[in-house]
Design a protein around this motif. Structure first.
Motif, PDB file in Angstrom:
ATOM      1  N   SER A  97     112.652  40.867  32.027  1.00 41.11           N
ATOM      2  CA  SER A  97     113.001  40.496  30.657  1.00 41.11           C
ATOM      3  C   SER A  97     112.016  39.474  30.103  1.00 41.11           C
ATOM      4  O   SER A  97     111.572  39.583  28.952  1.00 41.11           O
ATOM      5  CB  SER A  97     114.428  39.936  30.610  1.00 41.11           C
ATOM      6  N   VAL A 101     109.597  40.317  26.915  1.00 43.65           N
ATOM      7  CA  VAL A 101     109.597  39.501  25.699  1.00 43.65           C
ATOM      8  C   VAL A 101     108.203  38.963  25.419  1.00 43.65           C
ATOM      9  O   VAL A 101     107.720  38.989  24.273  1.00 43.65           O
ATOM     10  CB  VAL A 101     110.612  38.347  25.835  1.00 43.65           C
ATOM     11  N   SER A 102     107.530  38.495  26.459  1.00 46.28           N
ATOM     12  CA  SER A 102     106.176  37.975  26.282  1.00 46.28           C
ATOM     13  C   SER A 102     105.228  39.063  25.790  1.00 46.28           C
ATOM     14  O   SER A 102     104.410  38.836  24.889  1.00 46.28           O
ATOM     15  CB  SER A 102     105.679  37.393  27.605  1.00 46.28           C
ATOM     16  N   LEU A 105     105.995  39.961  22.073  1.00 44.92           N
ATOM     17  CA  LEU A 105     105.516  38.928  21.162  1.00 44.92           C
ATOM     18  C   LEU A 105     103.996  38.969  21.032  1.00 44.92           C
ATOM     19  O   LEU A 105     103.444  38.679  19.968  1.00 44.92           O
ATOM     20  CB  LEU A 105     105.957  37.545  21.658  1.00 44.92           C
ATOM     21  N   ARG A 205     117.286  47.139  24.653  1.00 46.26           N
ATOM     22  CA  ARG A 205     117.547  45.738  24.290  1.00 46.26           C
ATOM     23  C   ARG A 205     118.986  45.349  24.615  1.00 46.26           C
ATOM     24  O   ARG A 205     119.250  44.273  25.160  1.00 46.26           O
ATOM     25  CB  ARG A 205     117.257  45.522  22.808  1.00 46.26           C
ATOM     26  N   ASP A 212     120.887  40.424  31.477  1.00 47.70           N
ATOM     27  CA  ASP A 212     120.411  39.048  31.637  1.00 47.70           C
ATOM     28  C   ASP A 212     121.574  38.061  31.708  1.00 47.70           C
ATOM     29  O   ASP A 212     121.568  37.136  32.531  1.00 47.70           O
ATOM     30  CB  ASP A 212     119.486  38.677  30.475  1.00 47.70           C
TER      31      ASP A 212
END
Length: 324
Positions: A97, A101-102, A105, A205, A212
């Motif tokens: 996760s 996300v990194s 972005l 998602r 998570d």
């Protein structure tokens, strides 16, 4: 209501057997979830190959090979997810996760860039771990846990079977039906196949968000004090951050299938070293199981990963010209 041990004497061996059955059911549910994702990704790439005459070889591979590999892949993934252990599965979910996300972005280019599609293929084992963690967390302490898992397995099996049938239907008849303009399923795929990554992204998602939350809760339940939690989470956060930075740089400079395998070894190696200091011996075994699980999923997606890396899929036309 039915429960495996509700009508039987309370014996340790029965409790152990019930726990083993629950683990197998959770692993099978997680594998079914991965199968749904894989089926829709194969549909997407099959239509992409149909629309690109240069990809005839890859199209033939998708049609011929998956019928043999699908049951084997499902059974193997079920075994890995059933025995990996909740703590290691939770750590795998959190690591992926953070990496996802990194990457999202950093990309910020929309849902059809190759890196975005690669993420769907690379998340398969992590998705399975996320589903098993979610089930462990949501059903913890449930009086009829086995029955709930059986019902969940029924739903997961229906979804996986339906997605697999749709994929086989597309492989056999999509080209004919899209040209002749009949069959609702094929016409829907003809018009909307470019939207599959967006729909899958929304579903993933939600799945990883729940996974998570469940992962953090499952890990924190083992800590009696705040100081114990801090001693665990601090090195974990530092380790995962460094891993994400390293893997992004590695992928940027060496975007190949081989680098994906190297990344798996680096991730699992970092997790192994971390758990040597703050984990348990059983967790170390779970890391090795996760390593084999990741490699198992990568091996089954090799052709699809190659297709991702060859060119930008968003440039391929989205329709097949009807025959005159």
């Amino acid at each position: 209501m039915f429960s495996l041990t509700s009508w039987l004497p309370s014996l340790p061996s029965l409790d152990w057997g019930s726990s083993l059955l629950d683990s197998l059911l959770q692993g099978l549910i997680g594998a079914c979830g991965v199968s749904v994702l894989g089926s829709f990704m194969k549909i997407y790439f099959f239509i992409y190959c149909v629309n690109d005459p240069k990809r005839k070889k890859e199209k033939e591979y998708l049609v011929s090979q998956w019928a043999v590999l699908e049951p084997l892949h499902l059974l193997g993934l079920t075994a890995f997810l059933a025995v990996v252990g909740v703590r290691v599965a939770a750590l795998v979910v959190l690591e992926f996760s953070l990496r996802a996300v990194s990457m999202l972005l950093t990309l910020n280019k929309g849902p059809l860039v190759p890196e975005f599609l690669q993420l769907f293929l690379l998340c398969q084992y992590s998705l399975g771990c996320g589903l098993t963690c979610s089930l462990s967390f949501l059903l913890e302490g449930a009086p009829h846990r086995t029955l709930n898992l059986l019902l969940s397995l029924g739903l997961a099996g229906l979804l996986a079977s339906g997605a697999r049938r749709l994929y086989h239907h597309a492989c056999r008849l999509y080209e004919l039906h899209s040209c002749e303009q009949y069959c609702g399923a094929c016409l829907t795929l003809l018009a909307k196949w470019h939207d599959l990554p967006t729909l899958l992204g929304c579903a993933l998602r939600v799945a990883f968000l729940v996974g998570d939350v469940a992962a953090v809760a499952l890990i924190n339940r083992d800590f009696l004090t705040t100081s114990e939690a801090v001693r665990f989470w601090t090195p974990l956060t530092i380790c995962y951050t460094l891993l994400v930075i390293y893997m992004q740089e590695e992928q940027r400079h060496h975007p190949s299938t081989r680098s994906q395998y190297q990344t798996v070894f680096v991730r699992m190696g970092g997790l192994f070293i971390l758990l040597l200091t703050v984990g348990r011996w059983l967790d170390l075994m779970g890391v090795f199981i996760s390593l084999f699980g990741e490699l198992w999923c990568l091996a089954s997606s090799r052709v699809l990963l190659d297709l991702c890396q060859k060119q930008d899929l968003s440039q391929i036309p989205s329709v097949v010209a009807p025959s005159q």
